[in-house]
Write a protein that holds these residues in place. Structure first.
Motif, PDB file in Angstrom:
ATOM      1  N   LYS A 118      -4.225  -3.384  -1.643  1.00  0.00           N
ATOM      2  CA  LYS A 118      -5.254  -3.086  -2.831  1.00  0.00           C
ATOM      3  C   LYS A 118      -6.678  -3.826  -2.787  1.00  0.00           C
ATOM      4  O   LYS A 118      -7.781  -3.284  -2.937  1.00  0.00           O
ATOM      5  CB  LYS A 118      -4.713  -3.693  -4.077  1.00  0.00           C
ATOM      6  CG  LYS A 118      -3.275  -3.049  -4.550  1.00  0.00           C
ATOM      7  CD  LYS A 118      -3.794  -1.637  -5.152  1.00  0.00           C
ATOM      8  CE  LYS A 118      -2.320  -0.976  -5.577  1.00  0.00           C
ATOM      9  NZ  LYS A 118      -2.496   0.011  -6.445  1.00  0.00           N
ATOM     10  N   ALA A 119      -6.424  -4.938  -2.199  1.00  0.00           N
ATOM     11  CA  ALA A 119      -7.706  -5.609  -1.743  1.00  0.00           C
ATOM     12  C   ALA A 119      -8.807  -5.074  -0.848  1.00  0.00           C
ATOM     13  O   ALA A 119      -9.819  -4.967  -0.959  1.00  0.00           O
ATOM     14  CB  ALA A 119      -7.609  -6.980  -1.458  1.00  0.00           C
ATOM     15  N   LYS A 120      -8.111  -4.442   0.246  1.00  0.00           N
ATOM     16  CA  LYS A 120      -8.788  -3.694   1.128  1.00  0.00           C
ATOM     17  C   LYS A 120      -9.015  -2.338   1.012  1.00  0.00           C
ATOM     18  O   LYS A 120      -9.635  -1.767   1.862  1.00  0.00           O
ATOM     19  CB  LYS A 120      -7.993  -4.035   2.597  1.00  0.00           C
ATOM     20  CG  LYS A 120      -7.844  -5.467   3.014  1.00  0.00           C
ATOM     21  CD  LYS A 120      -8.976  -5.910   3.785  1.00  0.00           C
ATOM     22  CE  LYS A 120      -8.532  -7.264   4.308  1.00  0.00           C
ATOM     23  NZ  LYS A 120      -9.679  -7.783   5.038  1.00  0.00           N
ATOM     24  N   LYS A 121      -8.526  -1.829  -0.136  1.00  0.00           N
ATOM     25  CA  LYS A 121      -8.525  -0.376  -0.458  1.00  0.00           C
ATOM     26  C   LYS A 121      -7.897   0.493   0.751  1.00  0.00           C
ATOM     27  O   LYS A 121      -8.827   1.409   1.077  1.00  0.00           O
ATOM     28  CB  LYS A 121      -9.923   0.032  -0.901  1.00  0.00           C
ATOM     29  CG  LYS A 121     -10.514  -0.741  -2.215  1.00  0.00           C
ATOM     30  CD  LYS A 121     -11.781  -0.505  -2.466  1.00  0.00           C
ATOM     31  CE  LYS A 121     -12.206  -1.364  -3.781  1.00  0.00           C
ATOM     32  NZ  LYS A 121     -13.640  -1.202  -4.033  1.00  0.00           N
ATOM     33  N   THR A 158      -6.914  10.563  -1.858  1.00  0.00           N
ATOM     34  CA  THR A 158      -5.960  11.615  -2.601  1.00  0.00           C
ATOM     35  C   THR A 158      -4.806  11.633  -2.785  1.00  0.00           C
ATOM     36  O   THR A 158      -4.058  12.165  -3.889  1.00  0.00           O
ATOM     37  CB  THR A 158      -6.606  12.816  -1.507  1.00  0.00           C
ATOM     38  OG1 THR A 158      -6.101  12.580  -0.490  1.00  0.00           O
ATOM     39  CG2 THR A 158      -8.075  13.182  -1.809  1.00  0.00           C
ATOM     40  N   ASN A 159      -4.130  11.285  -1.723  1.00  0.00           N
ATOM     41  CA  ASN A 159      -2.658  10.873  -1.691  1.00  0.00           C
ATOM     42  C   ASN A 159      -2.269   9.353  -1.843  1.00  0.00           C
ATOM     43  O   ASN A 159      -2.074   8.635  -0.797  1.00  0.00           O
ATOM     44  CB  ASN A 159      -1.937  11.423  -0.393  1.00  0.00           C
ATOM     45  CG  ASN A 159      -0.417  11.250  -0.879  1.00  0.00           C
ATOM     46  OD1 ASN A 159       0.331  11.067  -1.590  1.00  0.00           O
ATOM     47  ND2 ASN A 159       0.160  11.927   0.351  1.00  0.00           N
ATOM     48  N   LYS A 160      -1.805   8.888  -3.017  1.00  0.00           N
ATOM     49  CA  LYS A 160      -1.790   7.418  -3.272  1.00  0.00           C
ATOM     50  C   LYS A 160      -0.630   6.998  -2.538  1.00  0.00           C
ATOM     51  O   LYS A 160      -0.171   5.763  -2.640  1.00  0.00           O
ATOM     52  CB  LYS A 160      -1.743   7.272  -4.813  1.00  0.00           C
ATOM     53  CG  LYS A 160      -2.781   7.607  -5.505  1.00  0.00           C
ATOM     54  CD  LYS A 160      -3.856   6.501  -5.221  1.00  0.00           C
ATOM     55  CE  LYS A 160      -5.311   6.749  -6.321  1.00  0.00           C
ATOM     56  NZ  LYS A 160      -6.147   5.604  -6.199  1.00  0.00           N
ATOM     57  N   LYS A 191       3.038  -9.263  -1.323  1.00  0.00           N
ATOM     58  CA  LYS A 191       1.846  -9.634  -0.804  1.00  0.00           C
ATOM     59  C   LYS A 191       1.133  -8.583  -0.054  1.00  0.00           C
ATOM     60  O   LYS A 191       0.054  -8.433   0.149  1.00  0.00           O
ATOM     61  CB  LYS A 191       2.140 -11.045   0.319  1.00  0.00           C
ATOM     62  CG  LYS A 191       2.574 -12.237  -0.395  1.00  0.00           C
ATOM     63  CD  LYS A 191       1.425 -13.081  -0.695  1.00  0.00           C
ATOM     64  CE  LYS A 191       1.973 -14.275  -1.252  1.00  0.00           C
ATOM     65  NZ  LYS A 191       0.914 -15.175  -1.549  1.00  0.00           N
ATOM     66  N   LEU A 192       1.962  -7.859   0.511  1.00  0.00           N
ATOM     67  CA  LEU A 192       1.677  -6.477   1.189  1.00  0.00           C
ATOM     68  C   LEU A 192       0.912  -5.627   0.311  1.00  0.00           C
ATOM     69  O   LEU A 192      -0.296  -5.108   0.491  1.00  0.00           O
ATOM     70  CB  LEU A 192       2.668  -5.806   1.895  1.00  0.00           C
ATOM     71  CG  LEU A 192       3.151  -6.298   3.343  1.00  0.00           C
ATOM     72  CD1 LEU A 192       4.540  -5.571   3.640  1.00  0.00           C
ATOM     73  CD2 LEU A 192       2.029  -5.798   4.272  1.00  0.00           C
ATOM     74  N   TRP A 193       1.198  -5.331  -0.910  1.00  0.00           N
ATOM     75  CA  TRP A 193       0.653  -4.631  -1.852  1.00  0.00           C
ATOM     76  C   TRP A 193      -0.817  -5.079  -2.399  1.00  0.00           C
ATOM     77  O   TRP A 193      -1.720  -4.746  -2.551  1.00  0.00           O
ATOM     78  CB  TRP A 193       1.537  -4.234  -3.107  1.00  0.00           C
ATOM     79  CG  TRP A 193       2.222  -2.933  -2.626  1.00  0.00           C
ATOM     80  CD1 TRP A 193       3.682  -3.095  -2.717  1.00  0.00           C
ATOM     81  CD2 TRP A 193       1.792  -1.566  -2.549  1.00  0.00           C
ATOM     82  NE1 TRP A 193       4.019  -1.661  -2.177  1.00  0.00           N
ATOM     83  CE2 TRP A 193       2.985  -1.101  -2.531  1.00  0.00           C
ATOM     84  CE3 TRP A 193       0.325  -0.907  -2.761  1.00  0.00           C
ATOM     85  CZ2 TRP A 193       2.528   0.425  -2.390  1.00  0.00           C
ATOM     86  CZ3 TRP A 193       0.359   0.154  -2.528  1.00  0.00           C
ATOM     87  CH2 TRP A 193       1.530   1.097  -2.230  1.00  0.00           C
ATOM     88  N   ASN A 214      -3.301   3.690   4.608  1.00  0.00           N
ATOM     89  CA  ASN A 214      -3.947   3.836   5.709  1.00  0.00           C
ATOM     90  C   ASN A 214      -4.225   2.510   6.425  1.00  0.00           C
ATOM     91  O   ASN A 214      -4.942   1.584   5.749  1.00  0.00           O
ATOM     92  CB  ASN A 214      -5.315   4.630   5.670  1.00  0.00           C
ATOM     93  CG  ASN A 214      -5.397   5.920   5.050  1.00  0.00           C
ATOM     94  OD1 ASN A 214      -4.432   6.754   5.450  1.00  0.00           O
ATOM     95  ND2 ASN A 214      -6.336   6.224   3.751  1.00  0.00           N
ATOM     96  N   ALA A 215      -3.629   2.217   7.471  1.00  0.00           N
ATOM     97  CA  ALA A 215      -3.606   0.988   8.050  1.00  0.00           C
ATOM     98  C   ALA A 215      -4.939   0.659   8.822  1.00  0.00           C
ATOM     99  O   ALA A 215      -5.315   1.139   9.469  1.00  0.00           O
ATOM    100  CB  ALA A 215      -2.586   0.756   9.212  1.00  0.00           C
ATOM    101  N   ASP A 216      -5.306  -0.600   8.682  1.00  0.00           N
ATOM    102  CA  ASP A 216      -6.350  -1.374   9.302  1.00  0.00           C
ATOM    103  C   ASP A 216      -5.806  -1.869  10.506  1.00  0.00           C
ATOM    104  O   ASP A 216      -4.589  -1.560  10.909  1.00  0.00           O
ATOM    105  CB  ASP A 216      -7.205  -2.317   8.391  1.00  0.00           C
ATOM    106  CG  ASP A 216      -6.327  -3.410   7.959  1.00  0.00           C
ATOM    107  OD1 ASP A 216      -5.152  -3.532   8.251  1.00  0.00           O
ATOM    108  OD2 ASP A 216      -6.872  -4.466   7.404  1.00  0.00           O
ATOM    109  N   ALA A 217      -6.670  -2.693  11.347  1.00  0.00           N
ATOM    110  CA  ALA A 217      -6.155  -3.122  12.711  1.00  0.00           C
ATOM    111  C   ALA A 217      -4.748  -4.082  12.520  1.00  0.00           C
ATOM    112  O   ALA A 217      -3.953  -4.018  13.230  1.00  0.00           O
ATOM    113  CB  ALA A 217      -7.290  -3.930  13.278  1.00  0.00           C
TER     114      ALA A 217
END
Length: 140
Positions: A98-101, A106-108, A92-94, A112-115
């Protein structure tokens, strides 16, 4: 029959220069033949390992991974509040990432966390290998 002997006579004549070259390099061929034997045994070893992998496919999943865990409020905002196994939490986390990109372009390996994820991770950027460790704190 005479015609059959003539092509046979031509073949040994053509092989004589090759035979001289082979005679000058016997050490190379013998050393090349020795590594070939371990390769054959290595292929036999991999053939012996294949049935073991079939047995591994038949084994049952680990009960600890399949036990439904209740997510914390911060994690529930991302994946949902119903209890689910750790494997499903990671899936679910992935899906969310992926949905929020949120994966770094560059480094997969970096996320990068959103709020919402920042509350779960406690950081703005997390390695994919650290992710499950940080999420484990939010499961009970």
């Amino acid at each position: 029959m005479a015609t059959a002997k003539q092509p046979a006579a031509k073949k040994p004549a053509a092989k004589k220069p090759a035979a001289k070259a082979a005679a000058s390099k016997p050490a190379v061929k013998s050393s090349a033949a020795k590594p070939a034997a371990p390769k054959a045994s290595a292929s036999k070893a991999t053939a012996a390992k294949k049935p073991a992998s079939k047995d591994a496919a038949k084994r049952s999943p680990n009960a600890a991974f399949m036990k439904p865990m209740t997510p914390s409020a911060a994690l529930a905002a991302v994946i949902g509040s119903k209890p689910m196994p750790r494997t499903e939490v990671t899936k679910k986390l992935w899906e969310y990432i992926k949905a929020k990109k949120l994966q770094d372009a560059t480094n997969k390996r970096q996320i990068n966390a959103d709020a919402a994820l920042k509350e779960v991770f406690g950081q703005s950027s997390v390695s994919m290998f650290e992710m499950t460790k940080l999420v484990g704190k939010h499961l009970s």
